[in-house]
Design a protein around this motif. Structure first.
Motif, PDB file in Angstrom:
ATOM      1  N   LYS A   1       0.846  -1.197   0.000  1.00 23.62           N
ATOM      2  CA  LYS A   1       0.000   0.000   0.000  1.00 23.62           C
ATOM      3  C   LYS A   1       0.881   1.246   0.000  1.00 23.62           C
ATOM      4  O   LYS A   1       0.652   2.192  -0.760  1.00 23.62           O
ATOM      5  N   GLU A   2       1.901   1.232   0.838  1.00 21.03           N
ATOM      6  CA  GLU A   2       2.816   2.369   0.922  1.00 21.03           C
ATOM      7  C   GLU A   2       3.648   2.504  -0.343  1.00 21.03           C
ATOM      8  O   GLU A   2       3.835   3.610  -0.865  1.00 21.03           O
ATOM      9  N   ILE A   3       4.132   1.365  -0.860  1.00 31.51           N
ATOM     10  CA  ILE A   3       4.917   1.391  -2.100  1.00 31.51           C
ATOM     11  C   ILE A   3       4.062   1.885  -3.261  1.00 31.51           C
ATOM     12  O   ILE A   3       4.513   2.662  -4.101  1.00 31.51           O
ATOM     13  N   GLY A   4       2.795   1.464  -3.294  1.00 30.17           N
ATOM     14  CA  GLY A   4       1.886   1.895  -4.351  1.00 30.17           C
ATOM     15  C   GLY A   4       1.616   3.384  -4.285  1.00 30.17           C
ATOM     16  O   GLY A   4       1.576   4.070  -5.313  1.00 30.17           O
ATOM     17  N   ALA A   5       1.435   3.885  -3.065  1.00 34.02           N
ATOM     18  CA  ALA A   5       1.188   5.320  -2.896  1.00 34.02           C
ATOM     19  C   ALA A   5       2.386   6.129  -3.354  1.00 34.02           C
ATOM     20  O   ALA A   5       2.259   7.288  -3.762  1.00 34.02           O
ATOM     21  N   GLY A   6       3.572   5.509  -3.332  1.00 30.40           N
ATOM     22  CA  GLY A   6       4.784   6.190  -3.766  1.00 30.40           C
ATOM     23  C   GLY A   6       5.011   6.100  -5.270  1.00 30.40           C
ATOM     24  O   GLY A   6       6.033   6.557  -5.764  1.00 30.40           O
ATOM     25  N   GLY A   7       4.047   5.493  -5.988  1.00 29.58           N
ATOM     26  CA  GLY A   7       4.131   5.465  -7.450  1.00 29.58           C
ATOM     27  C   GLY A   7       4.439   4.120  -8.073  1.00 29.58           C
ATOM     28  O   GLY A   7       4.564   4.020  -9.293  1.00 29.58           O
ATOM     29  N   LYS A   8       4.559   3.066  -7.240  1.00 24.09           N
ATOM     30  CA  LYS A   8       4.846   1.747  -7.797  1.00 24.09           C
ATOM     31  C   LYS A   8       3.850   0.723  -7.258  1.00 24.09           C
ATOM     32  O   LYS A   8       4.203  -0.172  -6.490  1.00 24.09           O
ATOM     33  N   PRO A   9       2.590   0.855  -7.665  1.00 24.80           N
ATOM     34  CA  PRO A   9       1.561  -0.067  -7.187  1.00 24.80           C
ATOM     35  C   PRO A   9       1.683  -1.454  -7.810  1.00 24.80           C
ATOM     36  O   PRO A   9       2.309  -1.629  -8.861  1.00 24.80           O
ATOM     37  N   THR A  10       1.079  -2.438  -7.168  1.00 21.54           N
ATOM     38  CA  THR A  10       1.028  -3.802  -7.703  1.00 21.54           C
ATOM     39  C   THR A  10      -0.405  -4.296  -7.634  1.00 21.54           C
ATOM     40  O   THR A  10      -1.193  -3.831  -6.813  1.00 21.54           O
ATOM     41  N   LEU A  11      -0.728  -5.258  -8.467  1.00 16.77           N
ATOM     42  CA  LEU A  11      -2.082  -5.797  -8.457  1.00 16.77           C
ATOM     43  C   LEU A  11      -2.087  -7.218  -8.973  1.00 16.77           C
ATOM     44  O   LEU A  11      -1.121  -7.693  -9.569  1.00 16.77           O
ATOM     45  N   ASP A  12      -3.180  -7.909  -8.699  1.00 17.78           N
ATOM     46  CA  ASP A  12      -3.368  -9.267  -9.202  1.00 17.78           C
ATOM     47  C   ASP A  12      -4.313  -9.220 -10.385  1.00 17.78           C
ATOM     48  O   ASP A  12      -5.459  -8.777 -10.268  1.00 17.78           O
ATOM     49  N   LEU A  13      -3.827  -9.672 -11.503  1.00 19.14           N
ATOM     50  CA  LEU A  13      -4.613  -9.716 -12.727  1.00 19.14           C
ATOM     51  C   LEU A  13      -5.191 -11.114 -12.907  1.00 19.14           C
ATOM     52  O   LEU A  13      -4.856 -12.045 -12.175  1.00 19.14           O
ATOM     53  N   ALA A  14      -6.050 -11.262 -13.894  1.00 16.91           N
ATOM     54  CA  ALA A  14      -6.484 -12.574 -14.351  1.00 16.91           C
ATOM     55  C   ALA A  14      -6.221 -12.581 -15.843  1.00 16.91           C
ATOM     56  O   ALA A  14      -6.624 -11.658 -16.562  1.00 16.91           O
ATOM     57  N   VAL A  15      -5.505 -13.594 -16.295  1.00 18.45           N
ATOM     58  CA  VAL A  15      -5.095 -13.643 -17.698  1.00 18.45           C
ATOM     59  C   VAL A  15      -5.718 -14.844 -18.410  1.00 18.45           C
ATOM     60  O   VAL A  15      -6.055 -15.854 -17.781  1.00 18.45           O
ATOM     61  N   VAL A  16      -5.869 -14.725 -19.725  1.00 13.48           N
ATOM     62  CA  VAL A  16      -6.461 -15.800 -20.534  1.00 13.48           C
ATOM     63  C   VAL A  16      -5.509 -16.122 -21.680  1.00 13.48           C
ATOM     64  O   VAL A  16      -4.820 -15.243 -22.197  1.00 13.48           O
ATOM     65  N   SER A  17      -5.468 -17.375 -22.058  1.00 20.79           N
ATOM     66  CA  SER A  17      -4.583 -17.784 -23.153  1.00 20.79           C
ATOM     67  C   SER A  17      -5.125 -17.284 -24.488  1.00 20.79           C
ATOM     68  O   SER A  17      -6.339 -17.182 -24.686  1.00 20.79           O
ATOM     69  N   GLU A  18      -4.229 -16.973 -25.393  1.00 23.56           N
ATOM     70  CA  GLU A  18      -4.650 -16.541 -26.725  1.00 23.56           C
ATOM     71  C   GLU A  18      -5.376 -17.671 -27.449  1.00 23.56           C
ATOM     72  O   GLU A  18      -6.254 -17.430 -28.278  1.00 23.56           O
ATOM     73  N   GLU A  19      -5.038 -18.905 -27.095  1.00 23.80           N
ATOM     74  CA  GLU A  19      -5.709 -20.051 -27.704  1.00 23.80           C
ATOM     75  C   GLU A  19      -7.189 -20.075 -27.319  1.00 23.80           C
ATOM     76  O   GLU A  19      -8.061 -20.324 -28.148  1.00 23.80           O
ATOM     77  N   LEU A  20      -7.486 -19.792 -26.041  1.00 22.46           N
ATOM     78  CA  LEU A  20      -8.884 -19.760 -25.601  1.00 22.46           C
ATOM     79  C   LEU A  20      -9.619 -18.593 -26.246  1.00 22.46           C
ATOM     80  O   LEU A  20     -10.790 -18.716 -26.623  1.00 22.46           O
ATOM     81  N   ILE A  21      -8.943 -17.458 -26.374  1.00 24.65           N
ATOM     82  CA  ILE A  21      -9.555 -16.295 -27.018  1.00 24.65           C
ATOM     83  C   ILE A  21      -9.987 -16.648 -28.441  1.00 24.65           C
ATOM     84  O   ILE A  21     -11.083 -16.294 -28.881  1.00 24.65           O
ATOM     85  N   ALA A  22      -9.131 -17.356 -29.142  1.00 24.75           N
ATOM     86  CA  ALA A  22      -9.439 -17.726 -30.527  1.00 24.75           C
ATOM     87  C   ALA A  22     -10.498 -18.821 -30.587  1.00 24.75           C
ATOM     88  O   ALA A  22     -11.336 -18.832 -31.492  1.00 24.75           O
ATOM     89  N   ARG A  23     -10.488 -19.726 -29.599  1.00 20.85           N
ATOM     90  CA  ARG A  23     -11.363 -20.891 -29.637  1.00 20.85           C
ATOM     91  C   ARG A  23     -12.777 -20.610 -29.154  1.00 20.85           C
ATOM     92  O   ARG A  23     -13.752 -21.028 -29.759  1.00 20.85           O
ATOM     93  N   ASP A  24     -12.905 -19.894 -28.025  1.00 16.20           N
ATOM     94  CA  ASP A  24     -14.235 -19.715 -27.433  1.00 16.20           C
ATOM     95  C   ASP A  24     -14.313 -18.452 -26.580  1.00 16.20           C
ATOM     96  O   ASP A  24     -14.315 -18.522 -25.343  1.00 16.20           O
ATOM     97  N   PRO A  25     -14.356 -17.282 -27.197  1.00 20.40           N
ATOM     98  CA  PRO A  25     -14.430 -16.031 -26.434  1.00 20.40           C
ATOM     99  C   PRO A  25     -15.690 -15.942 -25.570  1.00 20.40           C
ATOM    100  O   PRO A  25     -15.708 -15.217 -24.578  1.00 20.40           O
ATOM    101  N   ARG A  26     -16.745 -16.701 -25.926  1.00 19.26           N
ATOM    102  CA  ARG A  26     -17.970 -16.693 -25.120  1.00 19.26           C
ATOM    103  C   ARG A  26     -17.683 -17.153 -23.693  1.00 19.26           C
ATOM    104  O   ARG A  26     -18.222 -16.614 -22.715  1.00 19.26           O
TER     105      ARG A  26
END
Length: 359
Positions: free
Chosen positions: A226-251
């Protein structure tokens, strides 16, 4: 969390591996385990048994609510959902390289790392699970007498390399006027950190919950994400998807994002139910689950798809600049050979359908 406090992605390795790449035997075993699912994933694209392989962390977030309440299983009854637990982003990156995952939680730092190099990992960020707050922190063993980050000079400090915690540790050292070479950095996963702490093998550690709370019991907190983020270097948890899934079934991706958005709403509309779900998934008391949840920062679905964060269809948000800055920092720290360009980062965001698919 107010947009005025952005969080920048992070956390690679010191000449090595992640969140959350010196790969340990445990990570290798995890990669091998998920590799066993890769054949099933291929079958799902050929009209056979449909299977979705999802990597997750045992870390308080809406992701655990989705898992515990079986929200995705209910939304995709024709799919078999495999939930695969990881200890760090290094293992997740390896699994995507091995085509053993379709969707996964991943810290912003290992994601930036995955986009670097001539052959970036074929995945895209499609959601933001949480923003790091007091749930990731740097703690020194109380018996060392260290009371500030500068006092770590010459000390042994552990963190999971290539993780958001690793990135934040490097940022904390830099802010205190120290170089990474001024301390002895050790690459350990959370449970190994706890064991090393109890043996007295390390003087300090930067790590996340729930291990973090165990260190706090006999340690002194020196700074937090929290302190490091307030100083300009925040971090976060993303959720990522494979490009294969994007091409196969975006639904499927749209449905998955919808249930993740539902989980974020439940964190605010049904705090007691959310606490019970998190407690059940982590095997801890309701009081501990509530305390851990209170230390994170969870955006609303509207905020996730806003210009301040992920962005919307055709309009990448500030996440691009956060990730680009993370990559530059990591390159400057010699954690990666070269930072991914802003254009590369922008193209690595999956924004199709946002914000409507979150409603």
């Amino acid at each position: 969390m107010p947009p005025s406090l952005p969080r920048v992605p992070v956390g690679p390795s010191v000449q090595g591996p992640s969140r959350r790449l010196l790969l340990t035997g445990v990570l290798a075993a995890a990669s091998a385990a998920v590799a066993g699912c890769s054949a099933d994933g291929a079958e799902s694209s050929s009209g056979g048994s449909k299977r979705l392989r999802i990597g997750y962390f045992a870390f308080p977030s809406g992701d655990l609510i989705v898992k515990n309440r079986k929200l995705l299983e209910k939304a995709l009854p024709d799919y078999t959902i495999d939930w695969i637990k990881f200890d760090s982003g290094a293992g997740v990156n390896q699994a995507f390289l091995g085509k053993s995952l379709d969707i996964a939680a991943l810290g912003s730092s290992p994601f930036a790392r995955g986009l670097s190099g001539a052959s970036p990992i074929p995945y895209k960020a499609a959601f933001i699970l949480d923003v790091a707050g007091e749930n990731e922190a740097l703690v020194a063993r109380r018996d060392t007498g260290v009371s500030d980050v500068a006092g770590l000079k010459g000390r042994t400090v552990a963190t999971p390399f290539a993780s958001t915690s690793h990135y934040s540790l490097l940022a904390a050292l830099e802010r205190a006027g120290l170089k990474a070479s001024d301390v002895e950095l050790v690459d350990l996963q959370p449970q190994a950190i706890l064991a090393a702490w109890q043996r007295g093998d390390i003087d300090a550690a930067y790590v996340w919950l729930p291990t973090l709370d165990e260190l706090r019991a006999t340690g002194t907190q020196l700074t937090s994400s929290k302190e490091i983020g307030a100083g300009g270097k925040p971090t976060l948890d993303l959720a990522v998807v494979s490009e294969e899934l994007i091409a196969r079934d975006p639904r499927v991706i749209d449905i998955w994002r919808k249930v993740e958005a539902d989980a974020l709403r439940r964190l605010k509309s049904d705090p007691d139910g959310s606490v019970r779900a998190i407690a059940a998934e982590l095997g801890i008391s309701g009081a501990d689950a509530k305390a851990q949840l209170s230390q994170g920062v969870f955006l609303t679905p509207d905020e996730v798809a806003s210009a301040d964060w992920l962005g919307s269809d055709g309009r990448p948000g500030r996440l691009v600049s956060y990730l680009t800055a993370t990559g530059r920092f990591l390159a400057g720290q010699k954690q990666i050979d070269a930072a991914p360009s802003e254009d590369v980062v922008s193209k690595a965001l999956y924004l199709e359908g946002l914000p409507d698919v979150l409603k």
